[in-house]
Structure formats: structure tokens, C-alpha cells
Scaffold this motif. Sequence first.
Motif, PDB file in Angstrom:
ATOM      1  N   SER A   2      17.399  15.129   4.670  1.00  0.00           N
ATOM      2  CA  SER A   2      18.371  14.667   5.911  1.00  0.00           C
ATOM      3  C   SER A   2      19.465  15.397   6.133  1.00  0.00           C
ATOM      4  O   SER A   2      19.980  15.689   4.971  1.00  0.00           O
ATOM      5  N   LEU A   3      20.160  15.238   7.210  1.00  0.00           N
ATOM      6  CA  LEU A   3      21.345  15.828   7.469  1.00  0.00           C
ATOM      7  C   LEU A   3      22.522  14.730   7.594  1.00  0.00           C
ATOM      8  O   LEU A   3      22.379  13.698   8.306  1.00  0.00           O
ATOM      9  N   VAL A   4      23.419  14.923   6.854  1.00  0.00           N
ATOM     10  CA  VAL A   4      24.479  13.887   6.447  1.00  0.00           C
ATOM     11  C   VAL A   4      25.776  14.481   7.090  1.00  0.00           C
ATOM     12  O   VAL A   4      26.116  15.520   6.752  1.00  0.00           O
ATOM     13  N   GLN A   5      26.519  13.745   8.045  1.00  0.00           N
ATOM     14  CA  GLN A   5      27.659  14.407   8.453  1.00  0.00           C
ATOM     15  C   GLN A   5      28.702  13.374   7.970  1.00  0.00           C
ATOM     16  O   GLN A   5      28.719  12.184   8.258  1.00  0.00           O
ATOM     17  N   VAL A   6      29.827  14.180   7.426  1.00  0.00           N
ATOM     18  CA  VAL A   6      30.628  13.202   6.865  1.00  0.00           C
ATOM     19  C   VAL A   6      32.011  13.549   7.587  1.00  0.00           C
ATOM     20  O   VAL A   6      32.554  14.755   7.353  1.00  0.00           O
ATOM     21  N   ARG A   7      32.855  12.645   7.935  1.00  0.00           N
ATOM     22  CA  ARG A   7      34.274  12.943   8.613  1.00  0.00           C
ATOM     23  C   ARG A   7      35.110  12.220   7.548  1.00  0.00           C
ATOM     24  O   ARG A   7      35.381  11.142   7.431  1.00  0.00           O
ATOM     25  N   GLU A   8      36.083  13.254   7.157  1.00  0.00           N
ATOM     26  CA  GLU A   8      37.262  12.774   6.333  1.00  0.00           C
ATOM     27  C   GLU A   8      38.370  12.631   7.215  1.00  0.00           C
ATOM     28  O   GLU A   8      38.455  13.128   8.326  1.00  0.00           O
ATOM     29  N   SER A   9      39.386  11.850   6.781  1.00  0.00           N
ATOM     30  CA  SER A   9      40.681  11.897   7.363  1.00  0.00           C
ATOM     31  C   SER A   9      41.126  13.128   7.649  1.00  0.00           C
ATOM     32  O   SER A   9      41.112  13.964   6.573  1.00  0.00           O
ATOM     33  N   ARG A  20      22.999  18.648   4.113  1.00  0.00           N
ATOM     34  CA  ARG A  20      21.657  18.654   4.129  1.00  0.00           C
ATOM     35  C   ARG A  20      21.127  18.189   2.580  1.00  0.00           C
ATOM     36  O   ARG A  20      21.212  18.864   1.900  1.00  0.00           O
ATOM     37  N   PHE A  21      20.782  16.760   2.641  1.00  0.00           N
ATOM     38  CA  PHE A  21      20.443  16.394   1.418  1.00  0.00           C
ATOM     39  C   PHE A  21      19.080  17.003   0.904  1.00  0.00           C
ATOM     40  O   PHE A  21      18.152  16.771   1.700  1.00  0.00           O
ATOM     41  N   ILE A  22      18.963  17.419  -0.229  1.00  0.00           N
ATOM     42  CA  ILE A  22      17.889  18.085  -0.755  1.00  0.00           C
ATOM     43  C   ILE A  22      17.118  17.174  -1.750  1.00  0.00           C
ATOM     44  O   ILE A  22      15.957  16.938  -1.653  1.00  0.00           O
ATOM     45  N   GLY A  23      17.915  16.577  -2.860  1.00  0.00           N
ATOM     46  CA  GLY A  23      17.130  15.687  -3.611  1.00  0.00           C
ATOM     47  C   GLY A  23      18.136  15.187  -4.874  1.00  0.00           C
ATOM     48  O   GLY A  23      19.343  15.498  -4.831  1.00  0.00           O
ATOM     49  N   ILE A  24      17.508  14.218  -5.445  1.00  0.00           N
ATOM     50  CA  ILE A  24      18.192  13.429  -6.477  1.00  0.00           C
ATOM     51  C   ILE A  24      17.422  13.542  -7.850  1.00  0.00           C
ATOM     52  O   ILE A  24      16.197  13.867  -7.998  1.00  0.00           O
ATOM     53  N   LYS A  31      22.453   5.281  -8.750  1.00  0.00           N
ATOM     54  CA  LYS A  31      23.861   4.992  -8.447  1.00  0.00           C
ATOM     55  C   LYS A  31      24.555   6.365  -9.080  1.00  0.00           C
ATOM     56  O   LYS A  31      25.374   6.610  -8.599  1.00  0.00           O
ATOM     57  N   ASN A  32      24.014   6.581 -10.357  1.00  0.00           N
ATOM     58  CA  ASN A  32      25.155   7.485 -11.105  1.00  0.00           C
ATOM     59  C   ASN A  32      24.215   8.847 -11.590  1.00  0.00           C
ATOM     60  O   ASN A  32      23.958   8.900 -12.551  1.00  0.00           O
ATOM     61  N   CYS A  33      23.848   9.484 -10.690  1.00  0.00           N
ATOM     62  CA  CYS A  33      22.885  10.342 -10.958  1.00  0.00           C
ATOM     63  C   CYS A  33      23.258  11.966 -10.130  1.00  0.00           C
ATOM     64  O   CYS A  33      23.919  11.944  -9.215  1.00  0.00           O
ATOM     65  N   PRO A  34      22.524  13.106 -10.620  1.00  0.00           N
ATOM     66  CA  PRO A  34      22.913  14.383 -10.158  1.00  0.00           C
ATOM     67  C   PRO A  34      22.097  14.261  -8.855  1.00  0.00           C
ATOM     68  O   PRO A  34      21.004  13.845  -8.528  1.00  0.00           O
ATOM     69  N   ARG A  35      22.861  15.377  -7.697  1.00  0.00           N
ATOM     70  CA  ARG A  35      22.085  15.237  -6.533  1.00  0.00           C
ATOM     71  C   ARG A  35      22.519  16.911  -5.938  1.00  0.00           C
ATOM     72  O   ARG A  35      23.354  17.356  -6.591  1.00  0.00           O
ATOM     73  N   VAL A  36      21.732  17.141  -5.194  1.00  0.00           N
ATOM     74  CA  VAL A  36      21.869  18.394  -4.462  1.00  0.00           C
ATOM     75  C   VAL A  36      21.829  18.528  -2.978  1.00  0.00           C
ATOM     76  O   VAL A  36      20.943  17.646  -2.459  1.00  0.00           O
ATOM     77  N   TRP A  37      22.830  19.236  -2.259  1.00  0.00           N
ATOM     78  CA  TRP A  37      22.748  19.447  -0.975  1.00  0.00           C
ATOM     79  C   TRP A  37      22.807  20.915  -0.419  1.00  0.00           C
ATOM     80  O   TRP A  37      23.293  21.740  -1.484  1.00  0.00           O
ATOM     81  N   VAL A  38      22.785  21.239   0.722  1.00  0.00           N
ATOM     82  CA  VAL A  38      23.058  22.480   1.100  1.00  0.00           C
ATOM     83  C   VAL A  38      24.113  22.157   2.294  1.00  0.00           C
ATOM     84  O   VAL A  38      23.661  21.308   3.155  1.00  0.00           O
ATOM     85  N   ILE A  82      13.846  20.747  -7.262  1.00  0.00           N
ATOM     86  CA  ILE A  82      14.985  20.442  -6.262  1.00  0.00           C
ATOM     87  C   ILE A  82      15.908  21.714  -6.006  1.00  0.00           C
ATOM     88  O   ILE A  82      16.139  21.953  -4.922  1.00  0.00           O
ATOM     89  N   LEU A  83      16.245  22.190  -7.104  1.00  0.00           N
ATOM     90  CA  LEU A  83      17.196  23.292  -6.898  1.00  0.00           C
ATOM     91  C   LEU A  83      16.360  24.405  -6.115  1.00  0.00           C
ATOM     92  O   LEU A  83      16.957  25.203  -5.489  1.00  0.00           O
ATOM     93  N   ARG A  84      15.151  24.605  -6.294  1.00  0.00           N
ATOM     94  CA  ARG A  84      14.293  25.572  -5.847  1.00  0.00           C
ATOM     95  C   ARG A  84      13.979  25.258  -4.189  1.00  0.00           C
ATOM     96  O   ARG A  84      14.043  26.162  -3.577  1.00  0.00           O
ATOM     97  N   GLU A  85      13.995  23.872  -4.173  1.00  0.00           N
ATOM     98  CA  GLU A  85      13.686  23.342  -2.594  1.00  0.00           C
ATOM     99  C   GLU A  85      15.216  23.862  -1.698  1.00  0.00           C
ATOM    100  O   GLU A  85      15.202  24.077  -0.619  1.00  0.00           O
ATOM    101  N   ALA A  86      16.243  23.647  -2.599  1.00  0.00           N
ATOM    102  CA  ALA A  86      17.632  23.755  -2.040  1.00  0.00           C
ATOM    103  C   ALA A  86      17.777  25.467  -1.613  1.00  0.00           C
ATOM    104  O   ALA A  86      18.097  25.807  -0.748  1.00  0.00           O
ATOM    105  N   CYS A  87      17.096  26.187  -2.603  1.00  0.00           N
ATOM    106  CA  CYS A  87      17.208  27.572  -2.375  1.00  0.00           C
ATOM    107  C   CYS A  87      16.382  28.078  -1.137  1.00  0.00           C
ATOM    108  O   CYS A  87      16.663  28.921  -0.419  1.00  0.00           O
ATOM    109  N   ASP A  88      15.305  27.487  -0.889  1.00  0.00           N
ATOM    110  CA  ASP A  88      14.447  27.840   0.033  1.00  0.00           C
ATOM    111  C   ASP A  88      15.171  27.270   1.401  1.00  0.00           C
ATOM    112  O   ASP A  88      15.085  28.113   2.279  1.00  0.00           O
TER     113      ASP A  88
END
Length: 95
Positions: A2-9, A20-24, A31-38, A82-88
Motif C-alpha cells: 500500500s502507498l502511505v502518504q504522511v504529511r508532517e508539520s 510504499r509499505f512492503i511488509g512486516i 505493535k512493536n515490530c520490524p517493517r520495511v517500506w520503499v 520481505i527485503l527481496r520484495e522491497a528490492c524488486d
Amino acid sequence: MSLVQVRESDRTLEGIVALRFIGIDPNTDEKNCPRVWVDDEKQEFVFQGWKADDVLNEAVRATGPLPDHEAVVRVPVRMAHILREACDAAERLDV
């Protein structure tokens, strides 16, 4: 994925970060776990992982400097797929 757009102040970060969320971590409590995005715009991988302890940081420094603006994080080997998926996903970016 999924594509997540985050607007900070405007005081902390300008613009929108398109992640782009790839996996967890598959062994997660969600709640408290490694995640990977591109980050498609910056063409970077983004990792959430466990902070390195002093021993690991010193081992990393033995191979070169660790600037204050960088950090070492741990991601479990069980996330290799998940890292392979992020590389792809990253390789499909228009560069």
C-alpha cells in the motif's frame, strides 16, 4: 502493498513522504515490530527495526565511521523474503 502518504508539520519536515509499505515481521505482535517500506520519490528503502546495542555499534564502527545522523538497526533473517520484495519494488522505479 500500500502507498502511505504522511504529511508532517512544516516545522519538522517539508512536503509529503510517499511510502510504499512492503511488509512486516511475520512473527509480529503487530505493535512493536520490524517493517520495511520503499520511498518511491527519494528512491530509498526505509526500515523499522530493533536498535543496535553498544556492542553492535562498536563492531560497525570497526569497519568505518557511524555518523550521528545515521543509525544501525537489526532486522530478523526471517524477513529476507520481505527485503527481496522491497528490492524488486525498488528495481521497478523509473530512475
